[in-house]
Design an enzyme around this catalytic site. Structure first.
Site, short mmCIF file in Angstrom:
data_model
loop_
_atom_site.label_atom_id
_atom_site.label_comp_id
_atom_site.label_asym_id
_atom_site.label_seq_id
_atom_site.Cartn_x
_atom_site.Cartn_y
_atom_site.Cartn_z
N GLU A 64 43.44 -48.42 -30.79
CA GLU A 64 44.70 -48.77 -30.12
C GLU A 64 45.47 -49.77 -30.96
OE1 GLU A 64 42.24 -49.80 -26.70
OE2 GLU A 64 43.65 -48.75 -25.42
N ARG A 120 35.61 -51.14 -11.07
CA ARG A 120 36.57 -50.45 -10.17
C ARG A 120 35.96 -49.16 -9.62
NH1 ARG A 120 41.20 -50.50 -14.64
NH2 ARG A 120 39.66 -51.65 -15.86
N GLY A 164 34.41 -47.80 -25.79
CA GLY A 164 33.07 -48.40 -25.88
C GLY A 164 31.94 -47.50 -25.41
N GLY A 209 37.46 -49.99 -18.35
CA GLY A 209 38.28 -49.08 -17.56
C GLY A 209 38.04 -47.67 -18.09
N ARG A 252 49.34 -55.32 -26.20
CA ARG A 252 49.16 -54.17 -25.33
C ARG A 252 49.40 -54.65 -23.90
NH1 ARG A 252 43.52 -52.51 -22.93
NH2 ARG A 252 44.17 -50.80 -21.60
#
Ligand code: ADP
Length: 394
Positions: free
Chosen positions: A381, A238, A327, A209, A90
């Site tokens: 994914e 972030r 998650g 993220g 990925r």
């Protein structure tokens, strides 16, 4: 065909070895909290299940750990690295040039490297994973699947910024969109579940993220991250959306260098900046003990998500379902509850009992009379990447 999937996040590696095309999982696991002395390594096969805590400083040592588990004389699933036919990686940022699944060559690696400033937490880790995998699994085909790919359908009015046109036309300044493999996978699952392809969905991916996507008729039409995976929701480290004037104020008045601001916004902000913790499990425990920073951070996090739900419902002129995934989205009943609270105007009604149930498969957690479905869908994914690798190679 044995396909090993390596999915490197900012501080984690998820891996799966699958037999394709049957998609039988031979083994899978994760390394979480890379960079700490308390990194958690998990490994699961049909016959073995282990979870251990180690010091794992870098993604490189994480991949070495995974390789030794695969080859382990007792628990391993292969005798030699040559038994791996292909590796699917990925990669977070593919820029404008790479929207399709691609066989890795020198040019692709250079491109991934050149896009590192746009995805500083990811592309370097992704590239390191590729280089390591090339060294360890010499005979395997190496393939990349880009996170940006699913968002190739963003309409121009959503992806263009209101800056001089030359930046868009010649310098590729635009919103790209991320977590595409996950948003694609869960939205397809939702459409299967709803028995309808022509749906209006909001997919909320909450991991280290976090991003949110408006998906109409199976296509991404708006997305919270932008030019880099930094805009939008509040994330582990972030900041998400901030007024860009703050950057100039920090540099021109407070004396920060640009590199320091970049580091601060990407690695020291978000939930970490607000609470001192970036793992939501720790934040929830602290909040339950009355830590006011943690309580406020959880509220701010949910408030930001609510705003996007409102915006995207308006953008699509309607909504059929919201999806929680990754998650936090899959595991935190508290975040789901905070997001869905006081949303009666939107006909979003959470069933608290269903929300509290834990399960590892798709589940509906809205009240029976809720017009809008609230779905928790475990993302996969790795499976999505494996399918794309198999399709490319055959
Ligand atoms: P990545 O973006 O690295 O793929 P994940 O999707 O694995 O991340 O999500 C990591 C986040 O999920 C962490 O913040 C972690 O705290 C959170 N998480 C995992 N399990 C739980 C849980 N049981 N309750 C609350 N949060 C959880």
């Amino acid at each position: 065909m044995n396909v090993l999937i390596i999915n490197s996040g900012s501080s984690s590696i998820k891996y799966q070895l699958l037999e394709m095309p049957s998609a039988k999982i031979i083994c899978l696991g994760t390394i979480e909290r890379i960079g700490s002395t308390q990194a958690i390594s998990t490994y699961k096969t049909d016959t073995h299940k282990v979870e251990k805590t180690y010091e794992i400083a870098t993604h490189k040592s994480g991949l070495e750990r995974i390789t030794s588990l695969l080859l382990d004389t007792e628990m391993g699933v292969i005798d030699s690295t040559e038994e791996i036919d292909a590796i699917g990686h990925r990669v977070v940022h593919g820029g404008k040039d790479y929207v399709d699944t691609t066989l890795i060559n020198e040019e692709v690696k250079q491109k991934i490297k050149s896009l590192s400033p746009l995805a500083p937490l990811h592309n370097p880790a992704n590239l390191e994973g590729i280089l390591m995998a090339e060294e360890i699994f010499e005979s395997a085909k190496q393939i990349v699947v880009f996170d940006t790919a699913f968002h190739g359908t963003l309409p121009i009015k959503a992806k263009k910024y209101a800056v001089p046109n030359i930046l868009f036309e010649e310098k590729r300044v635009q919103a790209y969109g991320f977590h595409g493999t996950s948003h694609k996978y869960v939205s397809e699952k939702a459409n299967e579940y709803l028995g309808n392809k022509n749906t209006k969905l909001i997919s909320i991916h909450l991991g280290n993220g976090c991003s949110i996507t408006a998906i109409k008729d199976g296509k991404s039409i708006d997305h919270s991250m932008g030019f880099a995976p930094s805009n939008g929701l509040i994330m582990g480290t972030r900041s998400g959306e901030i007024d860009h004037s703050i950057i100039f104020y920090m540099v021109n008045t407070l004396g920060y260098s640009l590199d320091e601001v970049n580091e601060l916004l990407n690695k020291k902000s978000g939930m970490l900046g607000l609470t001192g913790y970036n793992d939501l499990r720790d934040i929830e425990v602290e909040a339950s003990k009355g830590n006011t920073d943690c309580i406020l951070a959880l509220e701010m996090n949910a408030y930001r998500i609510k705003k996007y739900i409102g915006a995207y419902t308006a953008t699509m002129n309607g909504l059929d379902a919201i999806i929680f995934t990754a998650g936090i989205g899959e595991n935190s009943s508290l975040i789901r509850q905070l997001v869905c609270k006081d949303m009666e105007y939107f006909n979003i009604h959470l069933d608290d009992a269903k929300n509290d149930l834990r399960a590892s498969s798709l589940r509906e957690i809205n009240k029976k009379d809720s017009e809008i479905k609230i779905l928790v869908i475990p993302t996969n994914e790795e499976l999505e990447i494996a399918k794309q690798v198999y399709t490319l190679l055959t």
